[in-house]
Write a protein that holds these residues in place. Structure first.
Motif, mmCIF file in Angstrom:
data_model
loop_
_atom_site.group_PDB
_atom_site.id
_atom_site.type_symbol
_atom_site.label_atom_id
_atom_site.label_comp_id
_atom_site.label_asym_id
_atom_site.label_seq_id
_atom_site.Cartn_x
_atom_site.Cartn_y
_atom_site.Cartn_z
ATOM 1 N N ASP A 139 0.842 -1.197 0.000
ATOM 2 C CA ASP A 139 0.000 0.000 0.000
ATOM 3 C C ASP A 139 0.878 1.249 0.000
ATOM 4 O O ASP A 139 1.929 1.289 0.637
ATOM 5 C CB ASP A 139 -0.912 0.010 1.224
ATOM 6 C CG ASP A 139 -1.993 -1.049 1.139
ATOM 7 O OD1 ASP A 139 -2.192 -1.587 0.032
ATOM 8 O OD2 ASP A 139 -2.609 -1.341 2.176
ATOM 9 N N LYS A 140 0.409 2.245 -0.718
ATOM 10 C CA LYS A 140 1.162 3.486 -0.848
ATOM 11 C C LYS A 140 0.676 4.506 0.162
ATOM 12 O O LYS A 140 -0.514 4.815 0.230
ATOM 13 C CB LYS A 140 1.019 4.039 -2.272
ATOM 14 C CG LYS A 140 1.964 5.185 -2.598
ATOM 15 C CD LYS A 140 1.848 5.576 -4.065
ATOM 16 C CE LYS A 140 2.843 6.654 -4.442
ATOM 17 N NZ LYS A 140 2.740 7.033 -5.878
ATOM 18 N N GLU A 141 1.586 5.019 0.966
ATOM 19 C CA GLU A 141 1.273 6.040 1.960
ATOM 20 C C GLU A 141 2.327 7.139 1.901
ATOM 21 O O GLU A 141 3.531 6.861 2.017
ATOM 22 C CB GLU A 141 1.235 5.439 3.366
ATOM 23 C CG GLU A 141 0.146 4.404 3.571
ATOM 24 C CD GLU A 141 0.153 3.839 4.974
ATOM 25 O OE1 GLU A 141 0.947 4.369 5.800
ATOM 26 O OE2 GLU A 141 -0.604 2.895 5.240
ATOM 27 N N ASN A 142 1.867 8.366 1.678
ATOM 28 C CA ASN A 142 2.766 9.531 1.617
ATOM 29 C C ASN A 142 3.881 9.332 0.584
ATOM 30 O O ASN A 142 5.046 9.674 0.810
ATOM 31 C CB ASN A 142 3.372 9.824 2.990
ATOM 32 C CG ASN A 142 2.329 10.152 4.034
ATOM 33 O OD1 ASN A 142 1.312 10.781 3.718
ATOM 34 N ND2 ASN A 142 2.558 9.724 5.268
ATOM 35 N N GLY A 143 3.493 8.746 -0.547
ATOM 36 C CA GLY A 143 4.454 8.565 -1.629
ATOM 37 C C GLY A 143 5.383 7.381 -1.464
ATOM 38 O O GLY A 143 6.248 7.157 -2.317
ATOM 39 N N TRP A 145 5.848 3.076 -0.516
ATOM 40 C CA TRP A 145 5.143 1.789 -0.523
ATOM 41 C C TRP A 145 5.521 0.993 0.720
ATOM 42 O O TRP A 145 6.691 0.866 1.060
ATOM 43 C CB TRP A 145 5.495 0.991 -1.780
ATOM 44 C CG TRP A 145 4.975 1.628 -3.037
ATOM 45 C CD1 TRP A 145 5.627 2.482 -3.852
ATOM 46 C CD2 TRP A 145 3.677 1.443 -3.601
ATOM 47 N NE1 TRP A 145 4.836 2.871 -4.905
ATOM 48 C CE2 TRP A 145 3.615 2.240 -4.772
ATOM 49 C CE3 TRP A 145 2.548 0.702 -3.250
ATOM 50 C CZ2 TRP A 145 2.501 2.287 -5.583
ATOM 51 C CZ3 TRP A 145 1.426 0.746 -4.064
ATOM 52 C CH2 TRP A 145 1.416 1.538 -5.213
ATOM 53 N N PHE A 146 4.492 0.428 1.387
ATOM 54 C CA PHE A 146 4.705 -0.367 2.594
ATOM 55 C C PHE A 146 3.950 -1.691 2.460
ATOM 56 O O PHE A 146 2.790 -1.711 2.004
ATOM 57 C CB PHE A 146 4.201 0.386 3.835
ATOM 58 C CG PHE A 146 4.914 1.680 4.088
ATOM 59 C CD1 PHE A 146 6.091 1.701 4.820
ATOM 60 C CD2 PHE A 146 4.406 2.880 3.594
ATOM 61 C CE1 PHE A 146 6.743 2.900 5.060
ATOM 62 C CE2 PHE A 146 5.048 4.069 3.826
ATOM 63 C CZ PHE A 146 6.233 4.091 4.563
ATOM 64 N N PRO A 147 4.570 -2.801 2.859
ATOM 65 C CA PRO A 147 3.853 -4.089 2.818
ATOM 66 C C PRO A 147 2.806 -4.159 3.921
ATOM 67 O O PRO A 147 2.991 -3.632 5.018
ATOM 68 C CB PRO A 147 4.969 -5.119 3.051
ATOM 69 C CG PRO A 147 6.011 -4.377 3.816
ATOM 70 C CD PRO A 147 5.964 -2.951 3.336
ATOM 71 N N ARG A 148 1.713 -4.835 3.594
ATOM 72 C CA ARG A 148 0.639 -4.989 4.575
ATOM 73 C C ARG A 148 -0.093 -6.301 4.322
ATOM 74 O O ARG A 148 -0.283 -6.700 3.173
ATOM 75 C CB ARG A 148 -0.344 -3.826 4.488
ATOM 76 C CG ARG A 148 -1.480 -3.926 5.507
ATOM 77 C CD ARG A 148 -2.460 -2.784 5.403
ATOM 78 N NE ARG A 148 -3.568 -2.964 6.319
ATOM 79 C CZ ARG A 148 -4.621 -2.155 6.401
ATOM 80 N NH1 ARG A 148 -4.698 -1.088 5.611
ATOM 81 N NH2 ARG A 148 -5.600 -2.398 7.252
ATOM 82 N N GLY A 149 -0.461 -6.965 5.405
ATOM 83 C CA GLY A 149 -1.229 -8.204 5.302
ATOM 84 C C GLY A 149 -2.695 -7.966 5.611
ATOM 85 O O GLY A 149 -3.033 -7.282 6.579
ATOM 86 N N TYR A 150 -3.570 -8.546 4.794
ATOM 87 C CA TYR A 150 -5.013 -8.428 4.977
ATOM 88 C C TYR A 150 -5.576 -9.798 5.370
ATOM 89 O O TYR A 150 -5.403 -10.781 4.642
ATOM 90 C CB TYR A 150 -5.688 -7.930 3.702
ATOM 91 C CG TYR A 150 -5.352 -6.507 3.345
ATOM 92 C CD1 TYR A 150 -6.142 -5.447 3.792
ATOM 93 C CD2 TYR A 150 -4.242 -6.218 2.557
ATOM 94 C CE1 TYR A 150 -5.829 -4.134 3.462
ATOM 95 C CE2 TYR A 150 -3.925 -4.910 2.223
ATOM 96 C CZ TYR A 150 -4.725 -3.872 2.675
ATOM 97 O OH TYR A 150 -4.406 -2.579 2.347
ATOM 98 N N GLN A 151 -6.254 -9.851 6.513
ATOM 99 C CA GLN A 151 -6.856 -11.099 6.972
ATOM 100 C C GLN A 151 -8.160 -11.350 6.205
ATOM 101 O O GLN A 151 -9.064 -10.506 6.228
ATOM 102 C CB GLN A 151 -7.129 -11.032 8.482
ATOM 103 C CG GLN A 151 -5.884 -10.857 9.331
ATOM 104 C CD GLN A 151 -4.955 -12.056 9.251
ATOM 105 O OE1 GLN A 151 -5.397 -13.185 9.002
ATOM 106 N NE2 GLN A 151 -3.663 -11.828 9.460
#
Length: 449
Positions: A139-143, A145-151
């Protein structure tokens, strides 16, 4: 859109609540008798699904006009936090809304046409049947990209026109074929009182959740819940359903029979696949003591289904390698033959539903979804005379209640034996010399040295 219960309302017992859900489903749609009970049980399971180590998906399959959308509307409306979507939805918002609300996904027309969307949806559904298997995204936040897990773990109701091409996903579904309506007492248009009925049931089911969920979490599942001669994947999805029965032997047997039909439909798909036909051809050639050359395998596999495209030796060789068999040159000929590996064969016949001691060249066609007796024709119906969950007067039948009917009772509610033939061990193969071990041996015809 996500639907919530309007409030909490007391209910009499788990058995009576199950009967109310079943009567509600029976009043507004027509289902096979056994699947109507399974759907009612699934509704209760959806409200306490967090305790389960895995959860199956409830799916209906059929052509247009057979009531698939009505099924999702009726059953989905009383499930836990239903989130309605359609096949026109992309996978991206689905796993995000599942992460946010942790409810029941109700997906209509789940036959995704776009290949990329279908690939993503298969991954989501394959990960969503057990906890701890998130969908990973960037997911992109403030320009940045950060990894994120969705349950995405949770109950799911699906409707499709065709079976899933992915066999793993197909094995996670409790499926029934929808047929044209035959009952005249079912309203074609839902009445104004429908929403009020849904709200009342949701309020009672919310109380059921509050009474049982905390007590159920952390429970262990003993081997008494296992069904004999069933594949591990199907055992996995059957256990949480059996845990909800609370000692109802008749319902346990009906549920076991239903899952066995599902297993046979999976066996049929495997037997009718190219790899299944090649494996059956190898078994038949070995039984007849013929050389396992690629030419013989291709001819035998092609003869099993004349409607399919014929095999050639190259395709047969590729499939034997895929099945895990090795090839070597024969001692008296320069042709390469497939080595017969008894251990590998015994493992594969369990996966494909084949046998070594019976002919496999003539296989009776199997109908995956046989016509069932409908709930309107069944003596169970909605008469209310049956006693679901072994209901007894004067005692509470809550799933997590203390006493002789709880989950921790010393009684084994599912130890009633099934009258099934025991598995027969693989017999010696006609024409073979001595016993065949697990070591691979190249199969050649008689008379060769």
């Amino acid at each position: 859109m996500v639907h919530f219960a309007p409030g909490a309302m007391p209910y009499d017992s788990q058995a009576i609540l199950f009967k109310e859900v079943k009567n509600f489903i029976h009043r507004y749609m027509e289902l096979p008798a056994d699947f109507e009970e399974i759907a009612s049980l699934y509704v209760l399971l959806s409200w306490v699904y967090e305790f389960a180590p895995s959860i199956p998906y409830l799916r209906v399959i059929g052509d247009w006009g057979t009531g698939k959308t009505r099924f999702l509307q009726i059953v989905g409306s009383v499930c836990f936090r239903p989130m309605f979507a359609s096949g026109a939805t992309t996978p991206s918002p689905i796993f995000r809304i599942l992460e946010q609300f942790r409810g029941t996904l109700v997906l209509d027309e789940a036959d995704f046409k776009d290949s990329s969307a279908w690939t993503e949806m298969v991954k989501l559904l394959n990960n969503g049947y057990r906890p701890g298997m998130p969908v990973l995204r960037a997911d992109k936040e403030n320009g940045k990209w950060f990894p994120r897990g969705y349950q995405v773990f949770g109950p799911k109701l699906l409707s499709t026109r065709f079976p899933f091409s992915d066999e793993a996903l197909e094995s996670r579904c409790l499926t029934s074929e929808m047929m044209p309506l035959t009952r005249d007492d079912i309203p074609r248009v839902l009445p104004a009182s429908f929403d009020k009925e849904v709200g009342t049931l949701r309020s009672k089911l919310l109380t059921f959740r509050l009474h049982n969920l905390c007590r159920l979490k952390g429970k262990t599942f003993g081997n008494e819940l296992l069904e004999p001669n069933l594949q591990p994947r199907l055992q996995e999805i059957l256990i949480p359903m059996k845990a909800m029965l609370n000692g109802d032997h008749a319902m346990a047997e009906a549920l076991g029979s239903f899952v066995r039909r599902l297993q046979e439909s999976l066996y049929t798909r495997r037997r009718e696949s190219d790899a299944g036909r090649v494996l059956a051809a190898m078994i038949e050639l070995h039984r007849e003591n013929k050389e396992l050359s690629l030419k013989n395998i291709a001819l035998s596999a092609s003869a099993m289904d004349e409607e399919e495209a014929p095999f050639n030796p190259e395709k047969a060789g590729w499939l034997t390698r895929r099945l895990g068999f090795q090839k070597e040159k024969g001692s008296s000929t320069r042709r390469r033959v497939v080595c017969w590996d008894q251990g590998r064969i015994e493992s594969l016949i369990k996966q494909y539903g084949l046998a070594l001691d019976t002919p496999v060249s003539v296989i009776k066609p199997f109908t995956p979804f046989e016509p069932f007796e409908t709930a309107s024709d069944s003596p169970k119906g909605s008469s209310g005379d049956e006693k679901p969950f072994a209901e007894k007067t004067g005692n509470s039948t809550d799933l997590a209640s203390d006493g002789p009917k709880g989950l921790e009772t010393t009684e084994k509610p599912f130890e009633k034996p099934f009258n099934r033939e025991p598995e027969r061990e693989a017999k010696g193969l006609k024409g073979s010399k001595g016993s065949v071990g697990n070591t691979a041996s190249c199969h050649q015809p008689e008379g060769t040295t």
